[in-house]
Design a protein around this motif. Structure first.
Motif, short mmCIF file in Angstrom:
data_model
loop_
_atom_site.label_atom_id
_atom_site.label_comp_id
_atom_site.label_asym_id
_atom_site.label_seq_id
_atom_site.Cartn_x
_atom_site.Cartn_y
_atom_site.Cartn_z
N SER A 31 -3.66 9.18 9.26
CA SER A 31 -3.95 9.32 7.83
C SER A 31 -4.21 7.96 7.17
N ASP A 32 -3.94 6.89 7.90
CA ASP A 32 -4.16 5.53 7.40
C ASP A 32 -5.52 5.04 7.87
N SER A 33 -5.95 3.88 7.37
CA SER A 33 -7.24 3.32 7.80
C SER A 33 -7.20 1.81 7.75
N ILE A 34 -8.02 1.18 8.58
CA ILE A 34 -8.14 -0.27 8.57
C ILE A 34 -8.64 -0.74 7.21
N GLU A 35 -9.56 0.00 6.62
CA GLU A 35 -10.09 -0.37 5.31
C GLU A 35 -8.98 -0.39 4.25
N SER A 36 -8.06 0.57 4.34
CA SER A 36 -6.93 0.59 3.40
C SER A 36 -6.02 -0.62 3.59
N HIS A 37 -5.78 -1.00 4.85
CA HIS A 37 -4.99 -2.19 5.14
C HIS A 37 -5.66 -3.43 4.56
N ILE A 38 -6.98 -3.50 4.72
CA ILE A 38 -7.75 -4.63 4.18
C ILE A 38 -7.61 -4.68 2.65
N GLN A 39 -7.78 -3.57 2.00
CA GLN A 39 -7.72 -3.54 0.54
C GLN A 39 -6.33 -3.88 0.02
N ASP A 40 -5.29 -3.36 0.66
CA ASP A 40 -3.92 -3.67 0.25
C ASP A 40 -3.63 -5.17 0.37
N THR A 41 -4.11 -5.76 1.47
CA THR A 41 -3.92 -7.20 1.70
C THR A 41 -4.62 -8.00 0.62
N SER A 89 -0.07 0.76 0.76
CA SER A 89 -0.31 2.11 0.21
C SER A 89 0.00 3.20 1.23
N HIS A 90 0.27 2.81 2.48
CA HIS A 90 0.59 3.77 3.53
C HIS A 90 1.78 3.26 4.35
#
Length: 537
Positions: free
Chosen positions: A60-70, A125-126
């Motif tokens: 349910s997570d994504s690399i793009e989400s990790h990038i944006q959170d960072t 966010s995840h």
């Protein structure tokens, strides 16, 4: 009589935490490696890291989400290419750890193969934090160092301080090439040198410049100071992260209370039991560390209190003991029952977000010199590090730098014999108290003038006093034999000067740098870069 010994290796790794050990293990099949450890091998910051390592393992997570959170946590100063590079390589590099024996916690998966238990920490966010209960760093360190001890191509030198890098101009070549290092053997109290094709700085951060820190005593900015003296640029040293929740207790000066406590629902409270983070940020306790630390600092000063409190008593005893066994036991030993009592906390210096400028291979401005981990500036953290990206940066850049070194290793030869260390004109000091006094003064002035909240006047005062202390230590260093405290203070003073210079150049408040004179964000911003002039002292 001069006592001098010389070691030789293909790769010298200065530092023995997650970054240094990971690189050493990946390079060792291709050449001889020496790992230099200032204390015992497991005394670095990695061993004390509690939270975990961030990577996308959940569907349910994504690399793009990790990038944006960072990038959000980095407050507009993260370098896009670096963030993408690390996030994209996170899972395979964490898998390398797993393949090398690091055991992360798992959980039931509806009768299927157990999956990794992922927790959520501030700014994320995840749920994407892999961990080993609340002792992730210890588990990683033990696994990596056991592998290093058992590798025939790795030699480990403990209780040895790196003094300075040796550039090729010392033996008739170019200045911008590193060929070795002087080291001080603390056990036998003499200086040695090491010849190497490649040198990797993995010495960690510099939070020991502050009076209150969560870091172990060895975090004295050695790699940053050595690289600067040798001619490397540094960047963003105004951004020193203050961990919001360190235990406030006279018998535990640097016990960090993991971010995962707030990730699993702990509240921050005033002495009267009321929550306050909801008044500062809609993310409340899960806001990035800079926001949480400033909120705690503000409430302490507003109320005239020595500390604030962390409360997880609304969770069950079984839940607390399962998720935070080490924290629970350590607090119990200090007569604090976290299942029933509020935990007194204060912010403390925790992580150095700037450092030696490197490219995506970990290469510095000097040929054959690499820097990985907290000692480096990669562009990942920007103005504030998001939780659990630090161990990830160590592992990804250890892999990246190792691939570059392996590629070049077979084409290189050892440098010529290095010049011997000359201590013929120095004597043993009978004034060690000078070092102790200056050390205490430096850490206090950095806390007061270069702390969570800054002003132009405070920074100017700090710089003036640092320059006076540098003159004293320069004279001391020139006249007396080296010691652990002298070498650390010399480096701490150098890094403190660089931190203050960076802070004075940034005319805005952003992320971890908050100044009352420039409370607003600038529209156009960039990393703060300092370029050294060659100097010796």
């Amino acid at each position: 009589m001069n006592i001098n010994r010389e070691h030789q290796c293909d790769v010298l790794v200065i530092g023995s935490g997650a970054a240094g050990l990971s690189l050493a293990l990946q390079v060792a099949p291709y050449g001889k490696v020496i790992i230099l450890s200032k204390s015992s091998l497991n005394e670095g910051a990695t061993y004390y890291a509690q939270g975990g390592i961030a990577a996308v393992f959940d569907e349910s997570d994504s690399i793009e989400s990790h990038i944006q959170d960072t990038k959000i946590a980095g407050a507009g100063l993260c370098e896009d290419d670096t963030v993408k590079f690390i996030a994209n390589n996170a899972k395979p590099c964490v898998q390398w750890l797993i393949d090398n024996g690091v055991l992360f916690d798992r959980e039931e998966n509806n009768g299927k193969k157990p999956r990794y238990h992922l927790t959520q920490e501030g700014g994320h966010s995840h749920r994407r934090i892999l961990h080993s209960a609340d002792t992730t760093g210890m588990v990683m360190q033990n696994s990596l160092q056991n592998n290093a001890y058992n590798h025939s191509n790795i030699t480990i030198l403990e209780y040895c301080n790196a003094i300075d890098l040796i550039t090729e101009d010392k033996i008739g070549g170019e200045h911008n090439k590193v060929v070795g290092a002087y080291i001080w053997n603390r056990r036998y109290e003499y200086v040695e040198n090491i010849r190497a094709q490649f040198i990797v700085l993995a010495t960690g951060g510099a939070s020991k410049v502050y009076q209150y820190t969560s870091n172990p005593d060895i975090s004295s900015g050695d790699g940053i100071a050595m690289a600067w003296r040798a001619g490397c640029r540094v960047a963003n040293l105004e951004f020193n992260q203050f961990h919001p929740t360190c235990l406030f207790h006279p018998k535990a000066k640097n016990l960090l209370l993991t971010e995962a406590l707030r990730g699993e629902g702990a509240y921050l409270k005033r002495i009267d039991g009321t929550r306050f983070m909801i008044e500062f940020d809609k993310r409340a306790e899960l806001a990035p560390r800079d926001i949480v630390a400033r909120a705690i600092d503000f409430e302490m000063k507003r109320l005239g209190e020595e500390c604030m409190y962390l409360d997880i008593t609304h969770k069950s005893i079984d839940f607390i003991k399962k998720h935070f066994p080490s924290t629970h036991i350590r607090l119990q030993n200090l007569c604090i029952d976290m299942t029933k009592e509020l935990i007194p906390i204060v912010p403390a210096a925790h992580y150095t977000c700037g450092g030696i400028i490197v490219n995506q291979k970990g290469q510095t401005d000097l040929s054959q010199l690499y820097a990985i981990g907290e000692v480096s500036y990669t562009g990942l953290h920007g103005a504030n590090r998001i939780a659990s990206n630090s161990l990830l940066e160590c592992i990804v850049y250890a892999w990246s730098a190792s691939q570059e070194i392996i590629k070049k290793l077979r084409k290189k030869e050892l440098p010529k014999k290095l010049p011997e260390w000359d201590d013929s004109q120095v004597t043993c000091s009978d004034e060690e108290i000078v070092i102790q006094h200056n050390w205490r003064e430096l850490r206090l002035l950095m806390w007061d003038y270069m702390g969570i909240v800054r002003t132009n006047k405070r920074l100017a005062r700090a710089l003036r006093r640092i320059e006076l202390l540098q003159k004293e230590i320069c004279e001391y260093y020139s006249n007396f034999k080296v010691s652990n405290n002298l070498l650390e203070l010399r480096n701490l003073l150098q890094v403190s000067e660089l931190m203050v210079q960076c802070a004075m150049k940034r005319k805005e408040s952003r992320g971890l740098h908050y100044t009352l004179d420039y409370p607003e964000l600038q529209n156009n911003t960039a990393p703060t870069i300092l370029i050294p002039k060659r100097k010796k002292y």
